[in-house]
Design an enzyme around this catalytic site. Structure first.
Site, PDB file in Angstrom:
ATOM      1  N   GLU A 501       1.677   7.500   5.250  1.00  0.00           N
ATOM      2  CA  GLU A 501       0.395   8.786   5.918  1.00  0.00           C
ATOM      3  C   GLU A 501       1.341  10.077   6.008  1.00  0.00           C
ATOM      4  O   GLU A 501       1.021  10.967   6.651  1.00  0.00           O
ATOM      5  CB  GLU A 501       0.153   8.627   7.760  1.00  0.00           C
TER       6      GLU A 501
HETATM    7  C1  LIG Z   1       4.171  -0.408   4.600  1.00  0.00           C
HETATM    8  C2  LIG Z   1       3.167   0.628   3.404  1.00  0.00           C
HETATM    9  C3  LIG Z   1       2.152   1.005   3.717  1.00  0.00           C
HETATM   10  C4  LIG Z   1       1.500   2.097   3.183  1.00  0.00           C
HETATM   11  N1  LIG Z   1      -0.369   2.374   3.317  1.00  0.00           N
HETATM   12  C5  LIG Z   1      -0.791   2.454   2.373  1.00  0.00           C
HETATM   13  C6  LIG Z   1      -2.433   1.991   2.453  1.00  0.00           C
HETATM   14  O1  LIG Z   1      -2.517   1.366   2.982  1.00  0.00           O
HETATM   15  N2  LIG Z   1      -3.228   3.094   1.028  1.00  0.00           N
HETATM   16  C7  LIG Z   1      -2.635   3.405   1.034  1.00  0.00           C
HETATM   17  O2  LIG Z   1      -3.354   4.732  -0.819  1.00  0.00           O
HETATM   18  N3  LIG Z   1      -1.363   3.901   0.280  1.00  0.00           N
HETATM   19  C8  LIG Z   1      -0.420   3.357   1.759  1.00  0.00           C
HETATM   20  N4  LIG Z   1       0.986   3.388   1.261  1.00  0.00           N
HETATM   21  C9  LIG Z   1       1.645   4.293   0.243  1.00  0.00           C
HETATM   22  C10 LIG Z   1       2.275   5.479   1.134  1.00  0.00           C
HETATM   23  O3  LIG Z   1       1.550   6.657   2.042  1.00  0.00           O
HETATM   24  C11 LIG Z   1       3.044   6.248   0.457  1.00  0.00           C
HETATM   25  O4  LIG Z   1       4.280   5.213   0.393  1.00  0.00           O
HETATM   26  C12 LIG Z   1       3.448   8.228   0.432  1.00  0.00           C
HETATM   27  O5  LIG Z   1       2.345   8.324   0.446  1.00  0.00           O
HETATM   28  C13 LIG Z   1       4.961   8.758  -0.009  1.00  0.00           C
HETATM   29  O6  LIG Z   1       4.597   7.463  -1.621  1.00  0.00           O
HETATM   30  P1  LIG Z   1       5.843   7.469  -2.125  1.00  0.00           P
HETATM   31  O7  LIG Z   1       6.034   6.242  -1.452  1.00  0.00           O
HETATM   32  O8  LIG Z   1       5.357   7.402  -4.109  1.00  0.00           O
HETATM   33  O9  LIG Z   1       6.942   8.324  -2.113  1.00  0.00           O
HETATM   34  P2  LIG Z   1       7.606   9.597  -3.441  1.00  0.00           P
HETATM   35  O10 LIG Z   1       5.999  10.391  -3.078  1.00  0.00           O
HETATM   36  O11 LIG Z   1       7.967   8.905  -3.978  1.00  0.00           O
HETATM   37  O12 LIG Z   1       7.734  10.597  -2.821  1.00  0.00           O
HETATM   38  C14 LIG Z   1       9.626  10.414  -2.103  1.00  0.00           C
HETATM   39  C15 LIG Z   1      10.540  11.610  -1.002  1.00  0.00           C
HETATM   40  O13 LIG Z   1       9.848  12.892  -1.398  1.00  0.00           O
HETATM   41  C16 LIG Z   1       9.638  13.714  -0.864  1.00  0.00           C
HETATM   42  N5  LIG Z   1       8.603  14.680  -1.377  1.00  0.00           N
HETATM   43  C17 LIG Z   1       7.402  14.923  -2.244  1.00  0.00           C
HETATM   44  N6  LIG Z   1       7.392  15.627  -1.991  1.00  0.00           N
HETATM   45  C18 LIG Z   1       7.559  17.121  -1.700  1.00  0.00           C
HETATM   46  C19 LIG Z   1       7.315  17.906  -2.033  1.00  0.00           C
HETATM   47  N7  LIG Z   1       6.608  18.710  -2.095  1.00  0.00           N
HETATM   48  N8  LIG Z   1       8.362  18.858  -0.817  1.00  0.00           N
HETATM   49  C20 LIG Z   1       9.038  17.976  -0.089  1.00  0.00           C
HETATM   50  N9  LIG Z   1       8.883  16.511  -0.208  1.00  0.00           N
HETATM   51  C21 LIG Z   1       8.436  16.215  -1.167  1.00  0.00           C
HETATM   52  C22 LIG Z   1       8.917  12.937   0.349  1.00  0.00           C
HETATM   53  O14 LIG Z   1       8.751  13.244   1.850  1.00  0.00           O
HETATM   54  C23 LIG Z   1       9.358  11.364   0.012  1.00  0.00           C
HETATM   55  O15 LIG Z   1      10.627  11.477   1.202  1.00  0.00           O
HETATM   56  C24 LIG Z   1       2.189   2.508   2.463  1.00  0.00           C
HETATM   57  C25 LIG Z   1       3.379   2.521   2.426  1.00  0.00           C
HETATM   58  C26 LIG Z   1       3.813   1.501   2.598  1.00  0.00           C
HETATM   59  C27 LIG Z   1       5.094   1.946   2.074  1.00  0.00           C
END
Ligand SMILES: Cc1cc2nc3c(=O)[nH]c(=O)nc-3n(C[C@H](O)[C@H](O)[C@H](O)COP(=O)(O)OP(=O)(O)OC[C@H]3O[C@@H](n4cnc5c(N)ncnc54)[C@H](O)[C@@H]3O)c2cc1C
Length: 817
Positions: A501
């Site tokens: 989220e």
């Molecule tokens: C257990 C679990 C359950 C989930 N359930 C769902 C679900 O039901 N439905 C769904 O759609 N998604 C789901 N997600 C996805 C979740 O919302 C994403 O993992 C999350 O949005 C982050 O994306 P990412 O993991 O690809 O990280 P990335 O987007 O690759 O980010 C990597 C890091 O970079 C940082 N970052 C990125 N952009 C910026 C910026 N502009 N400024 C500063 N920092 C930045 C982030 O904070 C993070 O620390 C789930 C994820 C997990 C792990």
């Protein structure tokens, strides 16, 4: 001397008028009179006098609106328009999602406390309380977390049936559809209780009640969609998931590459207009068992079959699991917290346009729908799970630190451990206060977008801190996994809450302040709206009003910041809140300094501020600290201002306001325009850094409350599963804690009259009890009580052991519980 005195009085009077936020015309009039008196009595010198006359002329000039518009507002608007970043309708709608609540008051520099204090306290209805004491407590008794997390990697079938049949997936669904229609606070309390028992179960329950098909249907669904899906979701006949994230887009979710192309296709034997969907999603909670997938994709109509544009924007639709082309079923394995989570893919999946949530009128509205609903959901799911986990960890650690002795002393009595426990207690209190007061505000009608981001980030971060602290204090006991471990899985789950989220780094750096500065600021959104007004003349007029309101606002906040920093806000009028009154005053002070710093930062850095994430993150931290401190004050009052909790309230407020000061200081130290930073420092910290975090003495008092049975400890733990029953370590810990006071006094007799006198030579407690009884140092009943206590303590302190073949995941013989 006389002249200097008159000058000081004149300057103070001018600052005071700004401090009081006197409107421009009244200010000009009063300033004229003040200046006349000053000229007569003080006879100021050349340059200074010239400057004052210039200031007076400028003030009166600003009162002549046509002139002001022509020479200031119109040219400024032209420059402003060049700087204003382009914003799509989607972005604009997303920014406007939700409502402004207490966050807006903190941005004002002069918060109106009645807006917070008049908010009804968080309360459960009779029906909600009965659900928590009934089905929710029963569910907790059914949960064996080690069995779930280690042996099965799933909830047992009877738990799944119980969840479905008792409406756990239907807390946000209306009664007319068979749902429970719970308040946000009740929803949060259910999650708190479940999270204190099993994070897998709490996460499983959180998802269908959070952002997903049910929530989207509630707010945007057509009547047919609601009538079809909501009763099925309420009965658990349909299991939902919501798929937004994919391998190529995580945080930047609006850049989804998944497509839905408008075309004709076959649906139940007839040719209809629909969508051909191609998508690849991952990390989707409940996907492996979902029967209906809420899908976010980008919609295109290349052949203009709908008669409009080709790129229709982000749209959400419901896709039944058995639709041809949908590939679902495998599982991810999130950090030994095996709730159902996995990928979903679709290749040329065809669904009719009727499957778009809300029907064709909601085409392209997907992003707005998601952002709007997040403003509520983000206040509930993750903050509640984190709070439940923190409450359980603090409750357990307080007791454990009292019953676990090293160096002949309960470990919780060592000063180093005390300060760690104090932090756990304070943070847990802040978390509970924030989620309770904010959900109560939601129940009163708010949809607080910025507080949602504050809660998401800070409560999960505080949860991380509490989990780390609990592991540190309980040492090896927390590390050895097994049925007796009540900390390990919660600790492992922490990164999940941090990531989902809106990952925390992004939420802190981009969202809290970025959204707040536009959404909550009393003038920025008005200025942006006026600048974009297609009616040019009206736009200039509105812009002029907003701009001069804004200038007055900034000057006034500069004056308020200076006066309150000099006086430590001692004279600020705030609610008569008895012993917590000073915290209200300090929040007022930081609110003015924050509002002033915000305006100066926006004015000098403009759009560059978005890139300077560390500056906006720190400003966001100041806002968050003030918000959380306000929640603490309100929560304490809502509970009847119990005196026993005052040390915790004081620790929490001190910690938060100290953070506010440090982060403001960090803004000034890192501000790229150094001359402006020095100027801001004059108004914000004219006396230097004057606010201090909690004293060690206060930490000791707070830690003591967690290690002593009593009302404060009970309130801190309220709502968790600490029932006394076999197999519930939290109940067992409480029992041991209650026995510890008596046991400690018996042990003291043994030590003082036996061990120290070298009459008792046994090295362990059971041996000492026997010798002490034989020597008449303790009575038979005392010996029996101490033996029982020691058995209970050792039962808690002992950890699990496994045969070598029990631990490998494959081929292991099933364990018998
Ligand atoms: C257990 C679990 C359950 C989930 N359930 C769902 C679900 O039901 N439905 C769904 O759609 N998604 C789901 N997600 C996805 C979740 O919302 C994403 O993992 C999350 O949005 C982050 O994306 P990412 O993991 O690809 O990280 P990335 O987007 O690759 O980010 C990597 C890091 O970079 C940082 N970052 C990125 N952009 C910026 C910026 N502009 N400024 C500063 N920092 C930045 C982030 O904070 C993070 O620390 C789930 C994820 C997990 C792990």
């Amino acid at each position: 001397m006389y002249g200097a005195l008159i000058t000081i009085v004149f300057v103070l009077a001018a600052i005071y008028l700004a401090y009081r936020r006197v409107p421009l015309l009244s200010y000009s009039l009063t300033f004229t009179l003040l200046l006349a008196a000053y000229m007569w009595l003080g006879n100021p010198g050349g340059i200074w006098q010239g400057f004052l006359w210039l200031l007076l002329a400028l003030l009166w000039l600003l009162n002549v609106r046509p002139l002001r518009k022509a020479i200031v507002s119109r040219p400024f608007l032209r420059a402003y328009l060049r700087l204003l970043p382009t914003m799509s309708d989607t972005e604009r709608e997303a920014l406007q999602a939700g409502t402004v609540w207490w966050d807006g008051e903190l941005f004002s520099g002069n918060p109106d406390w009645s807006k917070l204090r008049n908010n009804p306290p968080a309360r459960l209805s009779v029906e909600e309380q009965a659900f928590i004491d009934g089905p929710c407590a029963e569910l907790c008794r059914m949960l064996d977390d080690f069995d779930i997390t280690h042996r099965r990697a799933d909830l047992p079938p009877e738990v799944w049936s119980f969840l479905k049949s008792r409406g756990f997936f239907a807390m946000i669904i209306g009664k007319q559809y068979g749902g429970l229609a719970f308040s946000a606070y009740a929803h949060s309390c259910v999650l708190v209780k479940l999270a204190s028992r099993s994070i897998v179960c709490a996460s499983t329950v959180a998802v269908p009640n959070s952002l997903g098909p049910a929530e989207l249907l509630n707010h945007y669904g057509t009547e047919e969609q609601k009538a079809h899906y909501l009763p099925r979701l309420a009965r658990g006949e349909d299991i939902p998931c919501f798929a937004l994230t994919g391998p190529r887009v995580g945080s930047d979710a609006a850049a989804i590459p998944d497509t839905g192309i408008v075309c004709r296709g076959q649906w139940h034997g007839a040719e209809v207009l629909g969508l051909r969907l191609n998508f690849s999603k991952r990390y989707i909670t409940l996907a492996p068992i979902a029967t209906v997938i809420g899908l976010a994709f980008r919609m295109y109509d290349p052949d203009r079959l709908l008669g409009g544009a080709a790129d229709l924007g982000i749209t959400c639709a419901l896709i039944p699991r058995d639709t041809p082309g949908v590939e679902i079923g495998k599982r991810h394995f999130p950090l030994n917290i095996p709730f159902q989570n996995g990928p979903v893919r679709g290749h040329d999946v065809f669904v009719p346009l009727d499957n778009i949530i809300g029907g064709t009128k909601m085409i392209g509205q997907g992003w707005r729908m998601l952002v709007e609903q997040l403003s509520v959901g983000r206040c509930i799911s993750l903050p509640s799970n984190a709070t439940g986990g923190a409450k359980a960890a603090t409750f357990a650690t307080g007791a454990y630190a009292r019953i676990r002795r090293q160096f002949n002393t309960p470990v919780g009595k060592f000063e180093g451990v005390e300060q760690v426990i104090a932090r756990m207690v304070g943070l847990t209190y802040i978390m509970d206060a924030a989620r309770s007061v904010t959900t109560a505000a939601i129940d009163a009608g708010a949809r607080p977008a910025v507080p949602a981001a504050i809660l998401k980030h800070h409560i999960t971060e505080m949860g991380r801190r509490v989990a780390n602290d609990a592991m540190d204090v309980q040492g090896g006991k927390g590390i050895m996994l097994g049925p007796r471990n009540y900390l390990g899985r919660g600790y492992q789950s922490i990164p999940i809450g941090i990531t989902v989220e809106g990952a925390n780094i992004l939420t802190r750096n981009l969202i809290i302040f970025g959204q707040g500065a536009i959404r909550c600021h009393p003038y920025v959104l008005r200025e942006m709206g006026a600048a974009r007004n297609p009616d040019r003349e009206r736009g200039v007029d509105e812009f002029d009003r907003a701009l001069f309101g804004h200038i007055g606002f900034t000057i006034s906040n500069a004056a308020r910041s200076l006066v309150m920093a000099l006086t430590l806000a001692r004279f600020e009028k705030v609610p008569d809140a008895g012993p917590t009154r000073r915290y209200y005053q300090h929040i007022e002070r930081f609110s003015a300094s924050f509002a002033f710093a915000t305006d100066v930062a926006m004015l000098t850095l403009g759009g560059y501020l978005k890139k300077k994430e560390s500056i906006s993150a720190r400003l966001g931290d100041v806002l968050s600290s003030m918000y959380l401190a306000s929640m603490v004050l309100k929560y304490h009052e809502d509970q009847g201002s119990p005196e026993a909790d005052l040390p915790i309230v004081e620790w929490s407020c001190r910690e938060l306001l100290y953070q506010a000061q440090e982060q403001l200081h960090g803004v000034l130290r890192n501000f790229p325009v150094r001359s402006v930073a020095w100027l801001m420092r004059l108004f914000i910290f004219p006396r230097g850094l004057t606010y201090f975090a909690a004293y060690d003495r206060l930490g000791r008092a707070v830690a003591g409350l967690a290690q002593t049975p009593g009302e404060s400890r009970d309130r801190l733990a309220a709502g968790i599963d600490n029932e006394r029953r076999n197999g519930n370590p939290l109940g067992q810990l409480q029992q041991a804690l209650e026995l510890s006071q008596n046991a400690e006094s018996i042990e003291k007799k043994l030590r003082v009259s036996g061990v120290k006198m070298k009459l008792i030579t046994a090295l362990d407690l059971p041996g000492q009890i026997e010798q002490g009884l034989g020597l008449g140092i303790i009575s038979a009943s005392e010996a029996a009580a101490l033996r029982d206590y020691d058995r209970l303590v050792m039962d808690i302190i002992n950890v699990d052991e496994f045969d070598a073949d029990e631990l490998p995941a494959r081929g292991a013989a099933p364990l018998v519980s």
